[in-house]
Design a protein around this motif. Structure first.
Motif, PDB file in Angstrom:
ATOM      1  N   THR A 166      -2.226  59.911  26.272  1.00  0.00           N
ATOM      2  CA  THR A 166      -1.347  58.807  26.636  1.00  0.00           C
ATOM      3  C   THR A 166      -0.039  58.888  25.864  1.00  0.00           C
ATOM      4  O   THR A 166       1.043  58.684  26.404  1.00  0.00           O
ATOM      5  N   PHE A 167      -0.161  59.248  24.582  1.00  0.00           N
ATOM      6  CA  PHE A 167       1.020  59.366  23.733  1.00  0.00           C
ATOM      7  C   PHE A 167       1.941  60.472  24.266  1.00  0.00           C
ATOM      8  O   PHE A 167       3.144  60.294  24.419  1.00  0.00           O
ATOM      9  N   TRP A 216       3.760  59.401  27.228  1.00  0.00           N
ATOM     10  CA  TRP A 216       4.875  58.531  26.869  1.00  0.00           C
ATOM     11  C   TRP A 216       6.069  59.330  26.383  1.00  0.00           C
ATOM     12  O   TRP A 216       7.206  59.016  26.649  1.00  0.00           O
ATOM     13  N   THR A 265      -8.096  59.973  28.938  1.00  0.00           N
ATOM     14  CA  THR A 265      -7.477  58.801  28.331  1.00  0.00           C
ATOM     15  C   THR A 265      -7.564  58.950  26.826  1.00  0.00           C
ATOM     16  O   THR A 265      -7.850  60.026  26.322  1.00  0.00           O
ATOM     17  N   GLY A 266      -7.335  57.880  26.127  1.00  0.00           N
ATOM     18  CA  GLY A 266      -7.350  57.975  24.674  1.00  0.00           C
ATOM     19  C   GLY A 266      -5.938  58.150  24.168  1.00  0.00           C
ATOM     20  O   GLY A 266      -4.988  58.224  24.947  1.00  0.00           O
ATOM     21  N   PHE A 267      -5.803  58.223  22.877  1.00  0.00           N
ATOM     22  CA  PHE A 267      -4.482  58.147  22.255  1.00  0.00           C
ATOM     23  C   PHE A 267      -3.563  59.316  22.598  1.00  0.00           C
ATOM     24  O   PHE A 267      -2.469  59.140  23.085  1.00  0.00           O
ATOM     25  N   LYS A 321      -2.931  50.087  26.671  1.00  0.00           N
ATOM     26  CA  LYS A 321      -2.427  51.279  27.353  1.00  0.00           C
ATOM     27  C   LYS A 321      -2.441  52.493  26.437  1.00  0.00           C
ATOM     28  O   LYS A 321      -2.779  53.590  26.844  1.00  0.00           O
ATOM     29  N   MET A 322      -2.055  52.243  25.152  1.00  0.00           N
ATOM     30  CA  MET A 322      -1.998  53.356  24.212  1.00  0.00           C
ATOM     31  C   MET A 322      -3.361  53.969  23.999  1.00  0.00           C
ATOM     32  O   MET A 322      -3.488  55.164  23.804  1.00  0.00           O
ATOM     33  N   PHE A 323      -4.373  53.127  24.040  1.00  0.00           N
ATOM     34  CA  PHE A 323      -5.709  53.660  23.851  1.00  0.00           C
ATOM     35  C   PHE A 323      -6.358  54.023  25.171  1.00  0.00           C
ATOM     36  O   PHE A 323      -7.528  54.318  25.249  1.00  0.00           O
ATOM     37  N   GLY A 324      -5.562  53.951  26.197  1.00  0.00           N
ATOM     38  CA  GLY A 324      -5.960  54.568  27.444  1.00  0.00           C
ATOM     39  C   GLY A 324      -6.893  53.745  28.310  1.00  0.00           C
ATOM     40  O   GLY A 324      -7.506  54.265  29.221  1.00  0.00           O
TER      41      GLY A 324
END
Ligand SMILES: Nc1ncnc2c1ncn2[C@@H]1O[C@H](COP(=O)(O)OP(=O)(O)OP(=O)(O)O)[C@@H](O)[C@H]1O
Ligand SMILES: [Mg+2]
Lengths: 91, 269
Positions: free
Chosen positions: B256-257, B260, B251-253, A7-10
């Motif tokens: 997404t971070f 969060w 997407t990607g770090f 999830k963190m890396f999408g």
């Protein structure tokens, strides 16, 4: 944990795939809408027709196919009735 | 050349009024003279979405019944030149207007405006018939749900029967994340089923709600990807060849971070 990292890396997590249900139900619905015949009415028609067929041949009721099918441009009533072989030898 | 476009859907609440307001703003921003007509008589909404509710004196029914001149009933938007609203009556019902009345009204408006947009009410009764009466083209709005698409299919048939050939589709409240998880029909799925041309896709977005809270359509916002989606659709309406993006969520770090950490509550596009 793996899922969390994913999830963190999408990367998309897996859903329950309800979109294919939606697509199937929608296609079914639109064909029935187009000929103004509900699935329940189609079922009634099927039962009446099977009653007639029954008077002439024996068939495998489990294997009967009876549905509306949308080809290119037109809608067809498609049916397949598996007929049982009879032993034709007389005594 | 002047054109009247009706924004319709069949099913209620899928985004006709939001779409009408934002396309009217976008077309005006592109330099056109635009009037958007609220044909939802009895359930006036477009004025609120546009933030013009405090300026209504006369309405569409007053014009049709000859109680005031058309020009007097039009409300001029002060944020962009060339944008006007003809509001619906709030205390009358749809039977106060006939398709012939609407045809005459639209013919008059087309003399003054480049684009006449009509925000159609939900349903397929009188209000729908009035709305499509004077139109040259139809835009059908749907969301990616079974019930909305079923109704859109019905509307495609009805507008074609009323000699409005080749209606175009706007797919509203699209959620690319759900599509990639297999939990929402993709635009390809929907186009395969509806057999109609896609005019545009508008993602589901909180920005639509905050902008309607303020009466400031998102199409005014230069920095908003949702505003940009509407402005691209307006470009296509004017005949420009503009690609429809995927709206794949970033997407990607980092995105997404951020999500969060609550820095952006929504999918980024
Ligand atoms: N892309 C979007 N993202 C999020 N919310 C949206 C979007 N489009 C519309 N909405 C919301 O959906 C609701 C219904 O929208 P709207 O009033 O435009 O629909 P409508 O088709 O005109 O409804 P009606 O049939 O009642 O006239 C509103 O609360 C609006 O803010
Ligand atoms: Mg509306």
């Amino acid at each position: 944990m793996l899922d969390v990292i994913r999830k963190m890396f999408g990367q998309p997590s897996k859903g329950n795939g309800s979109s294919s249900d939606a697509k199937q139900r929608l296609k079914f619905l639109l064909v029935h809408d187009e000929v103004a015949l509900t699935p329940a009415q189609l079922d009634m028609m099927k039962n009446e027709i099977m009653d007639v067929i029954k008077r002439y041949v024996e068939f495998d009721a489990e294997g009967v196919e009876f549905r509306l099918d949308k080809g290119d441009g037109h809608i067809a009533l498609v049916s397949n009735v598996p007929v049982r072989r009879v032993n034709n030898t007389r005594d | 050349m002047s054109e009247c476009i009706v924004v319709t859907s069949g099913k209620g609440g899928v985004g006709k009024t939001t779409t009408s307001a934002n396309l009217a703003v976008s077309l005006a921003l592109a330099g056109n003279k635009v009037v958007v007509v609220d044909a939802d008589i009895g359930l006036r909404n477009l004025d609120v979405i546009l933030g013009l509710e405090n300026r209504i004196v006369f309405d569409l029914v007053n014009v049709i019944e000859g109680e005031c001149k058309l020009k007097v009933a039009l409300i001029k938007d002060k944020r962009v030149p060339g944008l006007y609203l003809l509001p619906a009556a709030q205390t009358r019902d749809k039977n106060a207007v006939t398709p012939d009345d609407m045809r005459r009204l639209v013919a008059d408006l087309k003399k003054e405006f480049d684009y006449v947009l009509i925000d159609c009410p939900a349903g397929i009764e009188q209000g729908f018939k009035n709305s499509i009466a004077g139109a040259d083209r139809a835009i059908i709005v749907t969301t990616p749900e079974v019930s909305a698409i079923r109704d859109a299919d019905r509307i495609v048939g009805l507008v074609e029967a009323h000699e409005l050939p080749e209606p175009m589709l706007i797919l509203n409240r699209y959620r690319p994340g759900m599509v990639s998880r297999g939990d929402m029909m993709s635009r390809e799925d929907i186009l395969e089923i509806l057999a109609i041309d896609l005019l545009g896709v508008v993602p589901d977005s909180e920005e639509i709600i905050t902008s309607s809270n303020r009466g400031q359509p998102i199409a005014f916002d230069d920095d908003s990807p949702i505003g940009a989606a509407y402005r691209r659709i307006a470009g296509r309406i004017q005949g420009e060849d503009i690609e429809i993006p995927d709206f794949t969520p970033k997407t990607g770090f980092w995105p997404t971070f951020k999500k969060w950490m609550g820095l952006s509550g929504q999918e980024a596009y």
